[in-house]
Design an enzyme around this catalytic site. Structure first.
Site, short mmCIF file in Angstrom:
data_model
loop_
_atom_site.label_atom_id
_atom_site.label_comp_id
_atom_site.label_asym_id
_atom_site.label_seq_id
_atom_site.Cartn_x
_atom_site.Cartn_y
_atom_site.Cartn_z
N ASN A 144 0.87 -1.17 0.00
CA ASN A 144 0.00 0.00 0.00
C ASN A 144 0.91 1.23 0.00
O ASN A 144 1.47 1.59 1.03
CB ASN A 144 -0.90 -0.03 1.25
N LYS B 171 0.19 4.29 -0.39
CA LYS B 171 -0.44 5.52 0.14
C LYS B 171 -0.12 6.70 -0.80
O LYS B 171 0.01 6.50 -2.00
CB LYS B 171 0.01 5.77 1.58
N HIS C 269 -9.60 1.40 4.76
CA HIS C 269 -8.32 1.61 5.46
C HIS C 269 -8.54 2.60 6.61
O HIS C 269 -9.32 3.54 6.47
CB HIS C 269 -7.27 2.13 4.49
N GLU D 21 -6.90 5.02 7.62
CA GLU D 21 -6.68 6.44 7.28
C GLU D 21 -7.91 7.02 6.58
O GLU D 21 -8.24 8.19 6.76
CB GLU D 21 -5.42 6.57 6.41
N GLU E 16 -5.71 -4.71 10.45
CA GLU E 16 -4.69 -3.69 10.67
C GLU E 16 -4.98 -2.92 11.95
O GLU E 16 -5.77 -1.96 11.94
CB GLU E 16 -4.68 -2.70 9.49
N GLY F 83 2.20 2.37 10.72
CA GLY F 83 3.19 3.44 10.60
C GLY F 83 3.93 3.80 11.88
O GLY F 83 4.61 4.81 11.94
N SER G 246 3.06 -1.98 10.38
CA SER G 246 4.50 -2.09 10.64
C SER G 246 5.08 -3.47 10.32
O SER G 246 6.01 -3.93 10.98
CB SER G 246 4.83 -1.69 12.09
P1 PGA Z 1 2.63 0.41 7.58
O1 PGA Z 1 1.20 0.64 6.90
O2 PGA Z 1 3.17 -0.91 7.05
O3 PGA Z 1 3.47 1.56 7.16
O4 PGA Z 1 2.40 0.34 9.06
C1 PGA Z 1 0.32 -0.43 6.68
C2 PGA Z 1 -0.97 0.09 6.10
O5 PGA Z 1 -1.39 1.19 6.48
O6 PGA Z 1 -1.59 -0.58 5.29
#
Ligand code: PGA
Length: 267
Positions: A9, A11, A107, A109, A183, A189, A225
């Protein structure tokens, strides 16, 4: 052999030039390492997916075609209507026509920053399935919810609303595929992935809930992460069918290392 998906992903990261470079580099890696002839990829038990920004999804699909790429491509979102006066939106029909195969929906976000509700996400999932794409439906609890012991309740609620009416759609078209990504919001993140115990336990819970709602076994990815250092222990877990990877999917060495780990688990 369990089904596995390694999905990046991206982003809102990379420029168009950087994106083409990264896809070419991943393709070089896959070709040089002859993953193209590995059985698990050919029989679709292992899939690699890249979800770049909308803007150059089509360019990357063309680049990948020239490379004879093993990569699949997906969007990070889409709107549920097919077309019309929805300024700034992209439909699943458009995504299907350019050759995208997946769409990340729900997601955290999008839920937090763009205020997407479970009901809206449910409409998006239906639209994506109607366009023959595979939804990667994200669910997860916040740190506060984990700490006050409501994780399962939160996940159950996200599943009940998000999956409303999906059983019928999947029943009427056996070619459709569905993927869930667990998630935990606190792991995204932050560099702090969930522990193997937390992932094992929570995936088990999700698997049972999904089974009772859909009457089906659906692949469940872990995200938050996930990187080349923790991928081995997390992806080996029985109920983990791969990963949704943010930060580490933007670094060639990290992403390809995770691919190597997934390959080794499969073979
Ligand atoms: P990350 O993001 O691996 O940077 O924690 C995962 C995601 O948001 O899908």
């Amino acid at each position: 052999m369990k089904e596995m998906i390694i999905a990046g992903n991206w982003k809102m990261n990379t420029t168009p030039i950087e994106a083409v470079k990264l896809v070419n580099e991943i393709d070089n890696f896959l070709n040089e390492n002859q993953y193209s002839i590995k059985e698990s990829v050919l029989n679709e038990k292992l899939k690699y997916v890249v979800c770049p920004p909308f803007l150059y999804l089509q360019t990357l699909l063309m680049v990948a075609k020239q490379n004879n790429s093993l990569l699949n491509f997906g969007a990070q979102n889409c709107y549920f209507e097919e077309s019309g006066a929805f300024t700034g939106e992209i439909s699943s029909k458009m995504l299907n026509e350019i050759g995208a195969k997946f769409a990340i929906l729900g997601h955290s976000e999008r839920r937090t920053i763009f205020k997407e509700s479970d009901e809206l996400i449910n409409k998006k999932i239906k639209s994506v399935l109607n366009s023959n794409l595979t939804p990667i439906f994200c669910i997860g609890e916040t740190l506060e919810q984990r700490q006050n012991g409501t994780t399962n309740e939160v996940l159950k609620n996200q599943l009940l609303i998000g999956l409303e009416g999906i059983k019928e759609i999947l029943k009427n078209n056996s070619n459709l595929k569905f993927v869930i990504a667990y998630e935990p919001v606190w792991a995204i993140g932050t560099g702090l992935a969930a522990t193997t115990e937390q992932v094992g336990e929570t995936h088990n819970f999700i698997k049972n809930e999904v089974n009772s709602i859909l009457g089906l076994e659906i692949p469940i990815l872990y995200g938050g992460s996930l990187n080349e250092k923790n991928a081995q222990e997390l992806l080996t877990l029985e109920n983990v069918n791969g990963g949704l990877i943010g930060g580490a999917s933007l670094k060639l060495e990290s992403f390809t290392k995770i691919i190597e780990i997934a390959e080794s688990i499969q073979n």
